[in-house]
Design a protein around this motif. Structure first.
Motif, PDB file in Angstrom:
ATOM      1  N   ALA A  35      -5.913 -13.386  -6.223  1.00  0.00           N
ATOM      2  CA  ALA A  35      -6.027 -12.090  -5.554  1.00  0.00           C
ATOM      3  C   ALA A  35      -5.739 -10.968  -6.543  1.00  0.00           C
ATOM      4  CB  ALA A  35      -5.054 -12.020  -4.381  1.00  0.00           C
ATOM      5  N   THR A  36      -6.198  -9.778  -6.186  1.00  0.00           N
ATOM      6  CA  THR A  36      -5.939  -8.612  -7.027  1.00  0.00           C
ATOM      7  C   THR A  36      -6.065  -7.334  -6.215  1.00  0.00           C
ATOM      8  OG1 THR A  36      -6.492  -7.526  -9.124  1.00  0.00           O
ATOM      9  CG2 THR A  36      -8.336  -8.332  -7.803  1.00  0.00           C
ATOM     10  N   PHE A  37      -5.460  -6.276  -6.707  1.00  0.00           N
ATOM     11  CA  PHE A  37      -5.668  -4.922  -6.210  1.00  0.00           C
ATOM     12  C   PHE A  37      -5.084  -3.943  -7.210  1.00  0.00           C
ATOM     13  CE2 PHE A  37      -1.482  -5.868  -4.534  1.00  0.00           C
ATOM     14  CZ  PHE A  37      -0.786  -4.676  -4.615  1.00  0.00           C
ATOM     15  N   GLN A  38      -5.471  -2.689  -7.062  1.00  0.00           N
ATOM     16  CA  GLN A  38      -4.925  -1.630  -7.902  1.00  0.00           C
ATOM     17  C   GLN A  38      -4.172  -0.656  -7.007  1.00  0.00           C
ATOM     18  OE1 GLN A  38      -7.617   0.240 -10.670  1.00  0.00           O
ATOM     19  NE2 GLN A  38      -6.387   2.106 -10.728  1.00  0.00           N
ATOM     20  N   LEU A  39      -3.027  -0.202  -7.491  1.00  0.00           N
ATOM     21  CA  LEU A  39      -2.202   0.778  -6.788  1.00  0.00           C
ATOM     22  C   LEU A  39      -2.038   1.980  -7.705  1.00  0.00           C
ATOM     23  CD1 LEU A  39      -0.441   1.435  -4.309  1.00  0.00           C
ATOM     24  CD2 LEU A  39       1.447   0.245  -5.459  1.00  0.00           C
ATOM     25  N   SER A  40      -2.415   3.155  -7.209  1.00  0.00           N
ATOM     26  CA  SER A  40      -2.317   4.384  -7.997  1.00  0.00           C
ATOM     27  C   SER A  40      -1.504   5.411  -7.227  1.00  0.00           C
ATOM     28  CB  SER A  40      -3.709   4.956  -8.283  1.00  0.00           C
ATOM     29  OG  SER A  40      -4.466   4.047  -9.049  1.00  0.00           O
ATOM     30  N   TYR A  41      -0.767   6.213  -7.960  1.00  0.00           N
ATOM     31  CA  TYR A  41       0.071   7.252  -7.371  1.00  0.00           C
ATOM     32  C   TYR A  41      -0.516   8.609  -7.725  1.00  0.00           C
ATOM     33  CZ  TYR A  41       3.233   3.315  -6.966  1.00  0.00           C
ATOM     34  OH  TYR A  41       3.783   2.096  -6.665  1.00  0.00           O
ATOM     35  N   LEU A  42      -0.738   9.433  -6.692  1.00  0.00           N
ATOM     36  CA  LEU A  42      -1.416  10.707  -6.869  1.00  0.00           C
ATOM     37  C   LEU A  42      -0.523  11.845  -6.391  1.00  0.00           C
ATOM     38  CD1 LEU A  42      -4.721   9.504  -5.190  1.00  0.00           C
ATOM     39  CD2 LEU A  42      -4.260   9.575  -7.640  1.00  0.00           C
ATOM     40  N   PRO A  43      -0.237  12.821  -7.262  1.00  0.00           N
ATOM     41  CA  PRO A  43       0.515  13.986  -6.814  1.00  0.00           C
ATOM     42  C   PRO A  43      -0.417  14.929  -6.055  1.00  0.00           C
ATOM     43  CG  PRO A  43      -0.071  14.252  -9.109  1.00  0.00           C
ATOM     44  CD  PRO A  43      -0.566  12.882  -8.685  1.00  0.00           C
ATOM     45  N   GLY A  44       0.147  15.725  -5.190  1.00  0.00           N
ATOM     46  CA  GLY A  44      -0.679  16.686  -4.467  1.00  0.00           C
ATOM     47  C   GLY A  44       0.152  17.866  -3.991  1.00  0.00           C
ATOM     48  N   LEU A  45      -0.501  18.979  -3.755  1.00  0.00           N
ATOM     49  CA  LEU A  45       0.180  20.151  -3.227  1.00  0.00           C
ATOM     50  C   LEU A  45       0.300  20.091  -1.713  1.00  0.00           C
ATOM     51  CD1 LEU A  45      -1.392  22.972  -5.439  1.00  0.00           C
ATOM     52  CD2 LEU A  45       0.866  21.914  -5.638  1.00  0.00           C
ATOM     53  N   SER A  83       3.734  16.497  -1.617  1.00  0.00           N
ATOM     54  CA  SER A  83       4.109  15.075  -1.639  1.00  0.00           C
ATOM     55  C   SER A  83       3.134  14.232  -2.451  1.00  0.00           C
ATOM     56  CB  SER A  83       4.190  14.526  -0.211  1.00  0.00           C
ATOM     57  OG  SER A  83       2.905  14.463   0.365  1.00  0.00           O
ATOM     58  N   TRP A  84       3.601  13.073  -2.804  1.00  0.00           N
ATOM     59  CA  TRP A  84       2.787  12.069  -3.499  1.00  0.00           C
ATOM     60  C   TRP A  84       2.127  11.176  -2.460  1.00  0.00           C
ATOM     61  CZ3 TRP A  84       2.401  10.833  -8.837  1.00  0.00           C
ATOM     62  CH2 TRP A  84       3.092  11.708  -9.681  1.00  0.00           C
ATOM     63  N   ARG A  85       0.995  10.605  -2.847  1.00  0.00           N
ATOM     64  CA  ARG A  85       0.335   9.601  -2.022  1.00  0.00           C
ATOM     65  C   ARG A  85       0.015   8.403  -2.898  1.00  0.00           C
ATOM     66  NH1 ARG A  85      -4.196  12.573   0.722  1.00  0.00           N
ATOM     67  NH2 ARG A  85      -2.691  14.217   0.584  1.00  0.00           N
ATOM     68  N   ALA A  86      -0.109   7.275  -2.280  1.00  0.00           N
ATOM     69  CA  ALA A  86      -0.498   6.056  -2.987  1.00  0.00           C
ATOM     70  C   ALA A  86      -1.918   5.701  -2.564  1.00  0.00           C
ATOM     71  CB  ALA A  86       0.447   4.912  -2.666  1.00  0.00           C
ATOM     72  N   GLN A  87      -2.709   5.291  -3.529  1.00  0.00           N
ATOM     73  CA  GLN A  87      -4.095   4.896  -3.280  1.00  0.00           C
ATOM     74  C   GLN A  87      -4.230   3.413  -3.606  1.00  0.00           C
ATOM     75  OE1 GLN A  87      -6.832   6.996  -2.499  1.00  0.00           O
ATOM     76  NE2 GLN A  87      -8.379   5.408  -2.672  1.00  0.00           N
ATOM     77  N   ILE A  88      -4.713   2.628  -2.654  1.00  0.00           N
ATOM     78  CA  ILE A  88      -4.964   1.208  -2.861  1.00  0.00           C
ATOM     79  C   ILE A  88      -6.460   1.028  -3.091  1.00  0.00           C
ATOM     80  CG2 ILE A  88      -4.843  -1.098  -1.838  1.00  0.00           C
ATOM     81  CD1 ILE A  88      -2.494  -0.050  -0.106  1.00  0.00           C
ATOM     82  N   GLU A  89      -6.802   0.307  -4.152  1.00  0.00           N
ATOM     83  CA  GLU A  89      -8.203   0.113  -4.527  1.00  0.00           C
ATOM     84  C   GLU A  89      -8.488  -1.344  -4.849  1.00  0.00           C
ATOM     85  OE1 GLU A  89     -10.831   2.206  -4.942  1.00  0.00           O
ATOM     86  OE2 GLU A  89      -9.743   4.013  -4.380  1.00  0.00           O
TER      87      GLU A  89
END
Length: 156
Positions: free
Chosen positions: A71-81, A86-92
């Motif tokens: 299995a695999t996935f990517q997790l990215s953290y994105l800052p935002g105004l 707040s920050w959000r996490a993106q699962i890809e």
């Protein structure tokens, strides 16, 4: 993270460059990925891996069952105004070997990603899934995700 799954012990870890051929195989073993991935040329994947691995805002994860990469996935953290800065996490690119689908592996991975996002102070976890992936939509909805937005992409 480790957990017992029907046929053994499942664990998650940070991907290494040596994992790329198996990750690529998981991406190709998919109705959409089969048409867009090219296993004959690893160079673009190696460059992408280096960019992901070298950036602390991104994490490429692999799942192993009894030592086999499944299995695999990517997790990215994105800052935002928005949302009070707040920050959000993106699962890809969530992929689970076909023989393990329906055994709880995907749910374990997504829950782990949600926990990581919480630990990192994110206020939101988001993902996109192709409109044709009806089973994936049901899966994410069972985990509490809501189809609250319409995603749009532009292929370049």
């Amino acid at each position: 993270m480790t957990a017992d799954v029907g046929s053994g012990t499942f664990s998650l870890r940070r991907a290494t460059k040596a994992d790329l051929p198996r990750i690529l195989a998981l991406l190709i073993d998919d109705q959409l990925g089969a048409a867009r991935e090219n296993p004959d040329d690893l160079v673009p994947y190696e460059l992408a891996f280096d960019a992901i691995d070298g950036d602390p805002a991104h994490l490429l994860v692999v799942g192993e069952l009894n030592g086999d990469l499944v299995a695999t996935f990517q997790l990215s953290y994105l800052p935002g105004l928005s949302r009070k800065g707040s920050w959000r996490a993106q699962i890809e690119a969530v992929r689970v070997s076909e023989v393990l689908r329906g055994q709880g592996v995907g749910a374990l991975m997504i829950q782990w990603a949600i926990d990581q996002a919480r630990d990192r102070g994110c206020s939101l976890v988001q993902l996109t899934t192709d409109k044709s992936r009806v089973a994936a939509h049901r899966f994410y909805e069972r985990l509490g995700f809501v189809a609250s937005h319409e995603g749009m992409k532009l292929t370049l």
